[in-house]
Design a protein around this motif. Structure first.
Motif, mmCIF file in Angstrom:
data_model
loop_
_atom_site.group_PDB
_atom_site.id
_atom_site.type_symbol
_atom_site.label_atom_id
_atom_site.label_comp_id
_atom_site.label_asym_id
_atom_site.label_seq_id
_atom_site.Cartn_x
_atom_site.Cartn_y
_atom_site.Cartn_z
ATOM 1 N N MET A 1 0.841 -1.198 0.000
ATOM 2 C CA MET A 1 0.000 0.000 0.000
ATOM 3 C C MET A 1 0.878 1.251 0.000
ATOM 4 S SD MET A 1 -2.943 1.132 2.761
ATOM 5 C CE MET A 1 -3.932 -0.312 2.391
ATOM 6 N N ASN A 2 0.482 2.254 -0.785
ATOM 7 C CA ASN A 2 1.251 3.493 -0.840
ATOM 8 C C ASN A 2 1.194 4.211 0.506
ATOM 9 O OD1 ASN A 2 1.838 3.134 -3.567
ATOM 10 N ND2 ASN A 2 -0.057 4.143 -4.213
ATOM 11 N N PRO A 3 2.269 4.939 0.851
ATOM 12 C CA PRO A 3 2.236 5.696 2.109
ATOM 13 C C PRO A 3 1.151 6.767 2.060
ATOM 14 C CG PRO A 3 4.126 6.350 0.778
ATOM 15 C CD PRO A 3 3.536 5.140 0.116
ATOM 16 N N PRO A 4 0.558 7.095 3.200
ATOM 17 C CA PRO A 4 -0.474 8.138 3.219
ATOM 18 C C PRO A 4 0.071 9.467 2.707
ATOM 19 C CG PRO A 4 -0.426 6.935 5.298
ATOM 20 C CD PRO A 4 0.787 6.511 4.531
ATOM 21 N N ARG A 5 -0.785 10.178 1.989
ATOM 22 C CA ARG A 5 -0.400 11.485 1.436
ATOM 23 C C ARG A 5 -1.121 12.576 2.218
ATOM 24 N NH1 ARG A 5 -1.692 11.288 -4.316
ATOM 25 N NH2 ARG A 5 0.349 10.277 -4.509
ATOM 26 N N ILE A 6 -0.336 13.527 2.750
ATOM 27 C CA ILE A 6 -0.882 14.619 3.562
ATOM 28 C C ILE A 6 -0.594 15.946 2.873
ATOM 29 C CG2 ILE A 6 -0.726 15.833 5.769
ATOM 30 C CD1 ILE A 6 0.064 13.223 7.055
ATOM 31 N N LEU A 7 -1.602 16.801 2.823
ATOM 32 C CA LEU A 7 -1.437 18.157 2.299
ATOM 33 C C LEU A 7 -1.485 19.138 3.463
ATOM 34 C CD1 LEU A 7 -1.335 20.354 0.115
ATOM 35 C CD2 LEU A 7 -3.826 20.101 -0.153
ATOM 36 N N ILE A 8 -0.389 19.872 3.645
ATOM 37 C CA ILE A 8 -0.302 20.894 4.693
ATOM 38 C C ILE A 8 -0.526 22.255 4.056
ATOM 39 C CG2 ILE A 8 1.152 21.925 6.477
ATOM 40 C CD1 ILE A 8 2.798 19.304 6.448
ATOM 41 N N VAL A 9 -1.466 23.016 4.598
ATOM 42 C CA VAL A 9 -1.768 24.347 4.066
ATOM 43 C C VAL A 9 -1.526 25.373 5.165
ATOM 44 C CG1 VAL A 9 -3.467 25.788 2.893
ATOM 45 C CG2 VAL A 9 -3.547 23.278 2.617
ATOM 46 N N ASP A 10 -0.490 26.194 4.985
ATOM 47 C CA ASP A 10 -0.129 27.206 5.985
ATOM 48 C C ASP A 10 0.720 28.252 5.284
ATOM 49 O OD1 ASP A 10 1.011 28.614 8.305
ATOM 50 O OD2 ASP A 10 0.285 26.900 9.467
ATOM 51 N N ASP A 11 0.524 29.520 5.610
ATOM 52 C CA ASP A 11 1.316 30.567 4.966
ATOM 53 C C ASP A 11 2.645 30.813 5.670
ATOM 54 O OD1 ASP A 11 -0.102 31.590 7.145
ATOM 55 O OD2 ASP A 11 0.015 33.640 6.382
ATOM 56 N N GLU A 12 2.876 30.150 6.781
ATOM 57 C CA GLU A 12 4.151 30.279 7.493
ATOM 58 C C GLU A 12 5.002 29.038 7.212
ATOM 59 O OE1 GLU A 12 5.332 32.735 9.228
ATOM 60 O OE2 GLU A 12 3.551 34.038 9.277
ATOM 61 N N THR A 13 6.118 29.248 6.521
ATOM 62 C CA THR A 13 6.958 28.102 6.159
ATOM 63 C C THR A 13 7.502 27.387 7.398
ATOM 64 O OG1 THR A 13 8.860 29.588 5.924
ATOM 65 C CG2 THR A 13 7.612 29.062 3.932
ATOM 66 N N SER A 14 7.716 28.132 8.469
ATOM 67 C CA SER A 14 8.217 27.492 9.690
ATOM 68 C C SER A 14 7.194 26.492 10.239
ATOM 69 C CB SER A 14 8.538 28.547 10.751
ATOM 70 O OG SER A 14 7.392 29.321 11.059
ATOM 71 N N ASN A 15 5.906 26.823 10.128
ATOM 72 C CA ASN A 15 4.865 25.896 10.576
ATOM 73 C C ASN A 15 4.815 24.657 9.683
ATOM 74 O OD1 ASN A 15 4.035 27.573 12.676
ATOM 75 N ND2 ASN A 15 2.527 28.630 11.407
ATOM 76 N N ILE A 16 4.966 24.878 8.373
ATOM 77 C CA ILE A 16 4.983 23.754 7.438
ATOM 78 C C ILE A 16 6.140 22.816 7.761
ATOM 79 C CG2 ILE A 16 5.356 23.097 5.024
ATOM 80 C CD1 ILE A 16 3.807 25.612 4.223
ATOM 81 N N GLU A 17 7.315 23.389 7.992
ATOM 82 C CA GLU A 17 8.492 22.570 8.301
ATOM 83 C C GLU A 17 8.306 21.796 9.593
ATOM 84 O OE1 GLU A 17 11.579 25.433 8.337
ATOM 85 O OE2 GLU A 17 11.701 25.602 6.145
ATOM 86 N N LEU A 18 7.703 22.434 10.583
ATOM 87 C CA LEU A 18 7.486 21.784 11.870
ATOM 88 C C LEU A 18 6.538 20.594 11.731
ATOM 89 C CD1 LEU A 18 7.767 21.714 14.975
ATOM 90 C CD2 LEU A 18 5.845 23.322 15.089
#
Length: 317
Positions: A1-18
């Motif tokens: 089975m393929n790994p789960p795919r998650i979409l992160i939506v945030d305008d702060e790149t630091s939050n995305i990285e975290l």
């Protein structure tokens, strides 16, 4: 089975990285920093879950969630709001719009991971149940229920896009005679072989092939309207079925199993109903059968198998 795919939506790149750091080891992580990009990725990549910030420039998280839930193709994707706004009114609004959960910042990585894992597991279980309920058990194609659901969605979508939508109906020629001659087990083998052939002849993932009932099949071809494209698909199916060379010694029209096809192409308007398209395509199918079978009819023109030249049906020539 393929790994789960998650979409992160945030305008702060630091939050995305975290957040990405929590999942990169065993998930496929996508990200968007604005609403337009988020909607684009949601519709083109089919994520298993969306982690959505409320406060975004342009389209905010509430508007993005509203648009996702209004679009049939992506409405089932679970949305979890992640936000610094810790108040009951905001949480209530997010859940009322269709979000499955609400997480406040600063986030706890273990809690976020567990909640995401639980919702992905639930979604995949629902997807498996949906697949069982919408798949034809004999051929593995979509069943009539799934065909009707997808056609309804495509008509709605094509009303907005003004793109052409084509519906194809297909019938195995003299299939009752085939069953009477070779038996129902061989008949089932024939149905499975033709189902595979139809599916292989549709080259785009957006096209849908379904078993409509008995020996009848149907296809939905989104954004397909030029006569060259439509007839190429019909001819590919017809010739590839003939290439199977499934013997049919009692057929009045051919030594092998053949199919007849009816097609119609429409630019959908507010008054267009899905059943209109299937009714017209079915009428064209009967035109093809009346003209001798092993051919296709497209909105009033019949194409014969030998020379491939279109002509009007005999009853109106």
């Amino acid at each position: 089975m393929n790994p789960p795919r998650i979409l992160i939506v945030d305008d702060e790149t630091s939050n995305i990285e975290l957040i990405a750091e929590i999942f990169t080891e065993d998930h496929e992580v996508l990200f968007a920093t604005d609403g337009i990009k988020a909607l684009e990725l949601a519709t083109t990549t089919d994520p298993d879950l969306i982690l959505l910030d409320v406060m975004l420039p342009g389209l905010d998280g509430f508007e993005i969630c509203t648009r996702l839930k209004a679009e049939p193709h992506v409405s089932a994707i679970p949305v979890i709001f992640i936000t610094g706004r810790d108040d009951t009114a905001t949480e209530t609004r997010g859940l009322a719009l269709g979000a499955v959960d609400y997480i406040t910042k600063p986030i706890n990585p273990q809690i976020v991971r567990m909640r995401v894992s639980n919702h992905i597991e639930l979604k995949r279980a629902r997807d498996r149940l949906t697949q069982l309920a919408t798949t034809d058990g004999l051929t593995g194609l979509a069943n009539r229920r799934r065909f009707d659901e997808v056609l309804e969605c495509e008509v709605q979508r094509h009303r907005r896009s003004s793109a052409p939508l084509t519906v194809l109906m297909l019938d195995i020629d003299h299939f009752k005679l085939y069953n009477d001659t070779y038996g129902h087990l061989r008949g089932d083998d024939c149905l499975r072989a033709i189902a595979r052939t139809i599916e292989e002849a549709l080259l785009r993932t957006t096209d849908l092939a379904a078993r409509y009932g008995g020996e009848e099949f149907a296809c939905i071809l989104p954004n397909t309207g030029t006569s060259a494209a439509v007839t190429a698909i019909a001819e590919r199916i017809r010739t590839q079925v003939m290439a199977l060379k499934i013997p049919h010694e009692t057929s009045p029209t051919a030594a092998y199993v053949t199919v007849s096809l009816g097609l119609t192409t429409h630019y959908c308007t507010a008054s267009t109903q899905p059943q209109q398209l299937t009714a017209i395509a079915d009428k064209q199918l009967y035109v093809a059968k009346a003209e001798g079978r092993n051919r296709y009819a497209l909105d009033g023109l019949v194409v014969e198998p030998l020379h491939g030249r279109p002509h009007l049906p005999s009853q109106i020539r």
